[in-house]
Design a protein around this motif. Structure first.
Motif, PDB file in Angstrom:
ATOM      1  N   GLY A  63      -4.808  -0.901 -23.355  1.00 34.68           N
ATOM      2  CA  GLY A  63      -5.947  -1.460 -22.642  1.00 34.68           C
ATOM      3  C   GLY A  63      -5.687  -1.933 -21.228  1.00 34.68           C
ATOM      4  N   HIS A  64      -4.451  -1.803 -20.724  1.00 33.76           N
ATOM      5  CA  HIS A  64      -4.173  -2.243 -19.362  1.00 33.76           C
ATOM      6  C   HIS A  64      -5.017  -1.419 -18.380  1.00 33.76           C
ATOM      7  CE1 HIS A  64      -2.051  -3.036 -15.609  1.00 33.76           C
ATOM      8  NE2 HIS A  64      -1.416  -4.035 -16.216  1.00 33.76           N
ATOM      9  N   PRO A  65      -5.777  -2.081 -17.504  1.00 36.33           N
ATOM     10  CA  PRO A  65      -6.723  -1.350 -16.646  1.00 36.33           C
ATOM     11  C   PRO A  65      -6.068  -0.424 -15.629  1.00 36.33           C
ATOM     12  CG  PRO A  65      -6.589  -3.653 -15.993  1.00 36.33           C
ATOM     13  CD  PRO A  65      -5.854  -3.539 -17.295  1.00 36.33           C
ATOM     14  N   GLY A  66      -4.813  -0.697 -15.276  1.00 34.66           N
ATOM     15  CA  GLY A  66      -4.126   0.166 -14.322  1.00 34.66           C
ATOM     16  C   GLY A  66      -3.172   1.140 -14.977  1.00 34.66           C
ATOM     17  N   LYS A  67      -2.399   0.651 -15.926  1.00 34.92           N
ATOM     18  CA  LYS A  67      -1.359   1.490 -16.520  1.00 34.92           C
ATOM     19  C   LYS A  67      -1.925   2.607 -17.398  1.00 34.92           C
ATOM     20  CE  LYS A  67       2.369  -1.960 -16.609  1.00 34.92           C
ATOM     21  NZ  LYS A  67       3.363  -2.638 -17.461  1.00 34.92           N
ATOM     22  N   GLY A  68      -2.955   2.305 -18.171  1.00 37.61           N
ATOM     23  CA  GLY A  68      -3.532   3.322 -19.043  1.00 37.61           C
ATOM     24  C   GLY A  68      -4.013   4.549 -18.269  1.00 37.61           C
ATOM     25  N   PRO A  69      -4.865   4.365 -17.271  1.00 34.40           N
ATOM     26  CA  PRO A  69      -5.313   5.511 -16.463  1.00 34.40           C
ATOM     27  C   PRO A  69      -4.170   6.200 -15.713  1.00 34.40           C
ATOM     28  CG  PRO A  69      -6.822   3.671 -16.205  1.00 34.40           C
ATOM     29  CD  PRO A  69      -5.636   3.150 -16.969  1.00 34.40           C
ATOM     30  N   ALA A  70      -3.169   5.424 -15.256  1.00 30.84           N
ATOM     31  CA  ALA A  70      -2.022   6.022 -14.558  1.00 30.84           C
ATOM     32  C   ALA A  70      -1.262   6.954 -15.492  1.00 30.84           C
ATOM     33  CB  ALA A  70      -1.100   4.928 -14.024  1.00 30.84           C
ATOM     34  N   ILE A  71      -1.048   6.505 -16.703  1.00 26.57           N
ATOM     35  CA  ILE A  71      -0.345   7.328 -17.698  1.00 26.57           C
ATOM     36  C   ILE A  71      -1.131   8.601 -17.980  1.00 26.57           C
ATOM     37  CG2 ILE A  71       0.294   7.402 -20.149  1.00 26.57           C
ATOM     38  CD1 ILE A  71       1.085   4.402 -19.816  1.00 26.57           C
ATOM     39  N   ASP A  72      -2.425   8.475 -18.123  1.00 28.98           N
ATOM     40  CA  ASP A  72      -3.250   9.657 -18.396  1.00 28.98           C
ATOM     41  C   ASP A  72      -3.182  10.666 -17.248  1.00 28.98           C
ATOM     42  OD1 ASP A  72      -4.196   8.999 -20.969  1.00 28.98           O
ATOM     43  OD2 ASP A  72      -5.696   7.648 -20.126  1.00 28.98           O
ATOM     44  N   SER A  73      -3.184  10.180 -16.024  1.00 26.53           N
ATOM     45  CA  SER A  73      -3.136  11.106 -14.885  1.00 26.53           C
ATOM     46  C   SER A  73      -1.779  11.793 -14.793  1.00 26.53           C
ATOM     47  CB  SER A  73      -3.461  10.375 -13.581  1.00 26.53           C
ATOM     48  OG  SER A  73      -2.439   9.487 -13.213  1.00 26.53           O
ATOM     49  N   ILE A  74      -0.715  11.066 -15.111  1.00 26.80           N
ATOM     50  CA  ILE A  74       0.623  11.658 -15.075  1.00 26.80           C
ATOM     51  C   ILE A  74       0.765  12.737 -16.144  1.00 26.80           C
ATOM     52  CG2 ILE A  74       3.056  11.156 -15.601  1.00 26.80           C
ATOM     53  CD1 ILE A  74       2.497   8.450 -14.064  1.00 26.80           C
ATOM     54  N   TRP A  75       0.251  12.473 -17.331  1.00 30.30           N
ATOM     55  CA  TRP A  75       0.329  13.472 -18.404  1.00 30.30           C
ATOM     56  C   TRP A  75      -0.525  14.695 -18.058  1.00 30.30           C
ATOM     57  CZ3 TRP A  75       3.604  14.317 -22.140  1.00 30.30           C
ATOM     58  CH2 TRP A  75       3.255  15.169 -23.187  1.00 30.30           C
ATOM     59  N   ARG A  76      -1.707  14.458 -17.522  1.00 28.53           N
ATOM     60  CA  ARG A  76      -2.614  15.556 -17.177  1.00 28.53           C
ATOM     61  C   ARG A  76      -2.013  16.451 -16.093  1.00 28.53           C
ATOM     62  NH1 ARG A  76      -6.647  12.699 -14.869  1.00 28.53           N
ATOM     63  NH2 ARG A  76      -5.703  13.101 -12.836  1.00 28.53           N
ATOM     64  N   ASP A  77      -1.372  15.845 -15.100  1.00 27.39           N
ATOM     65  CA  ASP A  77      -0.873  16.588 -13.943  1.00 27.39           C
ATOM     66  C   ASP A  77       0.633  16.841 -14.016  1.00 27.39           C
ATOM     67  OD1 ASP A  77      -3.480  16.423 -12.968  1.00 27.39           O
ATOM     68  OD2 ASP A  77      -3.052  14.582 -11.835  1.00 27.39           O
ATOM     69  N   ARG A  78       1.221  16.740 -15.197  1.00 32.66           N
ATOM     70  CA  ARG A  78       2.674  16.742 -15.331  1.00 32.66           C
ATOM     71  C   ARG A  78       3.345  17.997 -14.764  1.00 32.66           C
ATOM     72  NH1 ARG A  78       0.266  17.323 -20.195  1.00 32.66           N
ATOM     73  NH2 ARG A  78       0.990  18.906 -21.696  1.00 32.66           N
ATOM     74  N   ASP A  79       2.726  19.155 -14.928  1.00 35.33           N
ATOM     75  CA  ASP A  79       3.351  20.379 -14.422  1.00 35.33           C
ATOM     76  C   ASP A  79       3.474  20.344 -12.902  1.00 35.33           C
ATOM     77  OD1 ASP A  79       3.735  21.609 -16.921  1.00 35.33           O
ATOM     78  OD2 ASP A  79       1.652  22.293 -16.960  1.00 35.33           O
ATOM     79  N   ALA A  80       2.400  19.961 -12.233  1.00 32.73           N
ATOM     80  CA  ALA A  80       2.422  19.888 -10.768  1.00 32.73           C
ATOM     81  C   ALA A  80       3.359  18.788 -10.285  1.00 32.73           C
ATOM     82  CB  ALA A  80       1.012  19.650 -10.233  1.00 32.73           C
ATOM     83  N   LEU A  81       3.348  17.643 -10.956  1.00 31.92           N
ATOM     84  CA  LEU A  81       4.198  16.521 -10.543  1.00 31.92           C
ATOM     85  C   LEU A  81       5.674  16.850 -10.708  1.00 31.92           C
ATOM     86  CD1 LEU A  81       2.152  13.545 -12.049  1.00 31.92           C
ATOM     87  CD2 LEU A  81       2.311  14.214  -9.639  1.00 31.92           C
ATOM     88  N   PHE A  82       6.008  17.542 -11.787  1.00 30.05           N
ATOM     89  CA  PHE A  82       7.402  17.928 -12.021  1.00 30.05           C
ATOM     90  C   PHE A  82       7.857  18.930 -10.963  1.00 30.05           C
ATOM     91  CE2 PHE A  82      10.529  20.510 -14.655  1.00 30.05           C
ATOM     92  CZ  PHE A  82      11.551  19.579 -14.542  1.00 30.05           C
ATOM     93  N   ALA A  83       7.000  19.867 -10.620  1.00 33.95           N
ATOM     94  CA  ALA A  83       7.337  20.844  -9.581  1.00 33.95           C
ATOM     95  C   ALA A  83       7.539  20.157  -8.232  1.00 33.95           C
ATOM     96  CB  ALA A  83       6.243  21.900  -9.485  1.00 33.95           C
ATOM     97  N   GLN A  84       6.671  19.207  -7.904  1.00 35.66           N
ATOM     98  CA  GLN A  84       6.796  18.480  -6.640  1.00 35.66           C
ATOM     99  C   GLN A  84       8.086  17.668  -6.599  1.00 35.66           C
ATOM    100  OE1 GLN A  84       3.170  16.204  -6.434  1.00 35.66           O
ATOM    101  NE2 GLN A  84       1.877  18.050  -6.455  1.00 35.66           N
ATOM    102  N   TYR A  85       8.438  17.058  -7.727  1.00 38.74           N
ATOM    103  CA  TYR A  85       9.679  16.281  -7.806  1.00 38.74           C
ATOM    104  C   TYR A  85      10.890  17.183  -7.572  1.00 38.74           C
ATOM    105  CZ  TYR A  85      13.537  13.679  -9.916  1.00 38.74           C
ATOM    106  OH  TYR A  85      14.748  13.077 -10.149  1.00 38.74           O
ATOM    107  N   ASN A  86      10.909  18.325  -8.228  1.00 34.70           N
ATOM    108  CA  ASN A  86      12.042  19.243  -8.081  1.00 34.70           C
ATOM    109  C   ASN A  86      12.174  19.758  -6.655  1.00 34.70           C
ATOM    110  OD1 ASN A  86      13.073  19.157 -10.698  1.00 34.70           O
ATOM    111  ND2 ASN A  86      11.616  20.679 -11.440  1.00 34.70           N
TER     112      ASN A  86
END
Length: 203
Positions: free
Chosen positions: A78-101
């Motif tokens: 129920g954390h108002p910031g962390k919950g949505p942040a986690i969802d966005s990271i999971w949703r965009d994980r392929d792009a985020l991992f590529a950007q990190y690499n």
């Protein structure tokens, strides 16, 4: 000063308390090999940010169960910031991992992630295999006593012990978190006042 002998005392007490696996893991941690693993490590750090590890581990497990079941983490966290942040990271994980690499400066790249700041980026970098220290409140207190910074303190002990900088960080942090070494007392009064191999309670 935290000499090598004093560091070995902290390590011995931690191993006696069952933290040997944590120490060994820190020595052998490998980079994330895919987007799922990368996002899981990011989410773990977000869950732990500003929260006791015992509580955060439960929340992390709930979030990952929800995400793997194709539900939102925000439905179980129920954390108002962390919950949505986690969802966005999971949703965009392929792009985020590529950007990190592809990033030249991976710590700066991690700071661009939702709910990851300058200090938590170093925590995350450690969990992704970087050999660095996280300047949290305990490590900073220990370093100030010696007139230095967290990374320099850990680098000195790493050179003396043969451990990675990141492992030194983990050992010192855990010793302080369990009050084997009271970082506040150490900063103000030194080792003799701060070291307790059998603390009555942990914080």
């Amino acid at each position: 000063m935290i000499t090598l002998e004093r560091f070995r005392q902290l390590e011995r007490v931690l191993r006696e308390r069952g933290y040997g696996d944590m120490i060994d893991w820190s020595e052998t941690i490998m980079p994330a090999v895919n987007a799922d693993e990368f996002s899981e490590r990011v989410i773990y750090v977000i869950c732990n940010s500003g929260m006791a590890n015992t509580v955060a581990s439960i929340i992390y497990a709930r979030c990952m169960a929800a995400l793997r079941g194709e539900h939102l983490a925000a439905s179980v966290f129920g954390h108002p910031g962390k919950g949505p942040a986690i969802d966005s990271i999971w949703r965009d994980r392929d792009a985020l991992f590529a950007q990190y690499n592809d990033a030249d400066d991976k710590v700066v790249n991690l700071q661009s992630l939702p709910w990851i700041g300058e200090v938590t980026a170093l925590h995350l970098a450690k969990n992704l295999g970087a050999d660095t220290a996280k300047p949290d409140v305990h490590l900073e207190r220990l370093a100030r006593r010696e007139g230095t910074d967290s990374h320099t303190l850990c680098a000195r002990l790493a050179a003396q012990s043969g451990y990675r900088v990141a492992t030194i960080d983990s050992i010192l942090w855990r010793a302080c978190a369990d009050r084997i070494l009271n970082s506040k007392l150490y900063e103000g009064q030194g080792w003799d006042a701060a070291f307790d191999p059998e603390p009555k309670s942990a914080s």
